[in-house]
Design a protein around this motif. Sequence first.
Motif, mmCIF file in Angstrom:
data_model
loop_
_atom_site.group_PDB
_atom_site.id
_atom_site.type_symbol
_atom_site.label_atom_id
_atom_site.label_comp_id
_atom_site.label_asym_id
_atom_site.label_seq_id
_atom_site.Cartn_x
_atom_site.Cartn_y
_atom_site.Cartn_z
ATOM 1 N N LEU A 76 -67.465 30.452 -39.893
ATOM 2 C CA LEU A 76 -66.759 30.991 -40.987
ATOM 3 C C LEU A 76 -65.781 30.388 -41.473
ATOM 4 O O LEU A 76 -64.695 30.009 -40.676
ATOM 5 N N HIS A 77 -65.792 29.929 -42.650
ATOM 6 C CA HIS A 77 -64.447 29.060 -43.151
ATOM 7 C C HIS A 77 -63.362 29.916 -43.137
ATOM 8 O O HIS A 77 -63.303 31.176 -43.242
ATOM 9 N N PRO A 78 -62.157 29.160 -43.110
ATOM 10 C CA PRO A 78 -60.860 29.919 -42.872
ATOM 11 C C PRO A 78 -60.564 30.916 -44.195
ATOM 12 O O PRO A 78 -60.120 31.943 -44.117
ATOM 13 N N ASN A 79 -61.201 30.697 -45.335
ATOM 14 C CA ASN A 79 -61.002 31.606 -46.580
ATOM 15 C C ASN A 79 -62.069 32.841 -46.421
ATOM 16 O O ASN A 79 -61.884 33.781 -47.029
ATOM 17 N N GLY A 124 -71.906 21.434 -33.970
ATOM 18 C CA GLY A 124 -70.650 21.680 -34.259
ATOM 19 C C GLY A 124 -70.518 23.040 -34.533
ATOM 20 O O GLY A 124 -71.294 24.030 -34.953
ATOM 21 N N VAL A 125 -69.274 23.414 -34.196
ATOM 22 C CA VAL A 125 -68.547 24.785 -34.453
ATOM 23 C C VAL A 125 -67.406 24.451 -35.553
ATOM 24 O O VAL A 125 -66.390 23.853 -35.385
ATOM 25 N N GLY A 126 -67.788 24.908 -36.897
ATOM 26 C CA GLY A 126 -66.877 24.666 -37.950
ATOM 27 C C GLY A 126 -67.670 24.745 -39.233
ATOM 28 O O GLY A 126 -69.017 25.011 -39.419
ATOM 29 N N GLU A 127 -66.821 24.733 -40.394
ATOM 30 C CA GLU A 127 -65.834 24.336 -40.466
ATOM 31 C C GLU A 127 -64.758 25.404 -40.391
ATOM 32 O O GLU A 127 -64.952 26.627 -41.019
ATOM 33 N N THR A 128 -64.063 25.680 -39.534
ATOM 34 C CA THR A 128 -62.897 26.594 -39.139
ATOM 35 C C THR A 128 -61.585 25.949 -39.178
ATOM 36 O O THR A 128 -61.399 24.694 -39.112
ATOM 37 N N GLY A 129 -60.444 26.846 -38.997
ATOM 38 C CA GLY A 129 -59.199 26.386 -39.212
ATOM 39 C C GLY A 129 -58.190 27.509 -40.047
ATOM 40 O O GLY A 129 -58.472 28.547 -39.887
ATOM 41 N N LEU A 130 -57.327 26.657 -40.711
ATOM 42 C CA LEU A 130 -56.448 27.422 -41.386
ATOM 43 C C LEU A 130 -56.170 26.951 -42.921
ATOM 44 O O LEU A 130 -56.347 25.678 -43.170
ATOM 45 N N THR A 135 -55.450 31.226 -49.498
ATOM 46 C CA THR A 135 -55.228 32.520 -48.614
ATOM 47 C C THR A 135 -53.633 32.708 -48.370
ATOM 48 O O THR A 135 -52.923 31.950 -47.952
ATOM 49 N N GLY A 136 -53.196 33.867 -49.037
ATOM 50 C CA GLY A 136 -51.785 34.356 -49.033
ATOM 51 C C GLY A 136 -51.478 34.886 -47.642
ATOM 52 O O GLY A 136 -52.387 34.869 -46.878
ATOM 53 N N PRO A 137 -50.254 35.331 -47.570
ATOM 54 C CA PRO A 137 -49.610 35.491 -46.262
ATOM 55 C C PRO A 137 -50.476 36.903 -45.574
ATOM 56 O O PRO A 137 -50.517 37.009 -44.440
ATOM 57 N N ARG A 166 -55.775 22.835 -44.537
ATOM 58 C CA ARG A 166 -55.237 22.731 -45.970
ATOM 59 C C ARG A 166 -53.876 23.402 -46.026
ATOM 60 O O ARG A 166 -53.800 24.659 -45.791
ATOM 61 N N GLU A 167 -53.136 22.582 -46.217
ATOM 62 C CA GLU A 167 -51.620 22.833 -46.554
ATOM 63 C C GLU A 167 -51.177 23.792 -45.095
ATOM 64 O O GLU A 167 -50.294 24.965 -45.168
ATOM 65 N N ALA A 168 -51.682 23.470 -43.925
ATOM 66 C CA ALA A 168 -51.218 24.090 -42.578
ATOM 67 C C ALA A 168 -51.251 23.421 -41.415
ATOM 68 O O ALA A 168 -51.630 23.921 -40.019
ATOM 69 N N HIS A 169 -50.853 22.132 -41.685
ATOM 70 C CA HIS A 169 -50.845 21.129 -40.491
ATOM 71 C C HIS A 169 -50.249 21.557 -39.346
ATOM 72 O O HIS A 169 -50.891 21.621 -38.056
ATOM 73 N N ALA A 170 -49.109 22.268 -39.479
ATOM 74 C CA ALA A 170 -48.332 22.447 -38.319
ATOM 75 C C ALA A 170 -48.967 23.480 -37.573
ATOM 76 O O ALA A 170 -48.931 23.615 -36.193
ATOM 77 N N ASP A 171 -49.352 24.810 -38.173
ATOM 78 C CA ASP A 171 -50.064 25.906 -37.773
ATOM 79 C C ASP A 171 -51.366 25.505 -36.908
ATOM 80 O O ASP A 171 -51.746 25.984 -35.984
#
Length: 289
Positions: A76-79, A124-130, A135-137, A166-171
């Motif tokens: 499931l894509h992060p969005n 593979g398992v992906g694409e997953t992530g943040l 996606t807002g808060p 995407r725009e979530a490197h640190a997390d």
Amino acid sequence: MSAKDAPPPLPEPLLVEVADSHTHLDMQSGTVEEALTKAAAVGVTTVVQVGCDVKGSRWAAETAAAHAHVHAAVALHPNEAPRIVLGDPDGWSRQGARGAGGDAALDDALAEIDALAALPYVLGVGETGLDFFRTGPEGMAAQERSFRAHIEIAKRHGKTLVIHDREAHADVLRVLDEEGAPDRTVFHCYSGDAAMAEICAAKGYYMSFAGNMTFKNAQPLRDALAVAPLDRVLVETDAPFLTPAPFRGRPNAPYLIPVTVRAMAAVRGIDENAMAEALAVNTARAFDY
């Protein structure tokens, strides 16, 4: 068909065969057979077909089962995770408008991904992530819960984890540290800078570069590619998106991989055959085929 919609011409073939480590054949025009034939004609002989939702992941698994040179990744894509939990009234995704399903619906979808991840031709398992771009808060909790579940699924089945960041490197890096990353972890469409590339290298993660590394404004990506260990670098199209220059804005497909390979070789200061050789070996190692 306008020039903008016309497929770019076939590039000069590569002399060393390589793999497209991340593509979406289900979003491209023409048949799978046509896409694979065109790609093979220029030396792109293997593709990793990536799912973004339950339906797309099923399709990826079926397509990999039917074609020896297609490998599947399912997720499931992060969005997609927040859309399942909170609903998608605008029908932005390919599923159309949906009501809120809550955590139970996310659990059901994750169970389906888990079952697909057990199949032998799913590597593979992906694409997953943040993804904090789209996606807002309000959707972050669902995204992170989904990401953690995918990490667990990848580890339990011994599959490669394919990350969308995407725009979530640190997390993304934090969650990987907290959960413990699988043995083989790929940052698809690597979007960090050189400093992050050094962190990824230290942790043994693979970094997959797409056509956007050829864009004028993409110097940070080229800087990252310059410092990444050569044995941790992959190439992908993310087709039909991120078509490399000079074809930006036109439809992307696996047969355009040679354009990006040549751009990568130029950044590394090595000849294209050496670059292709490294990419071929790395992709096989990253996806264990």
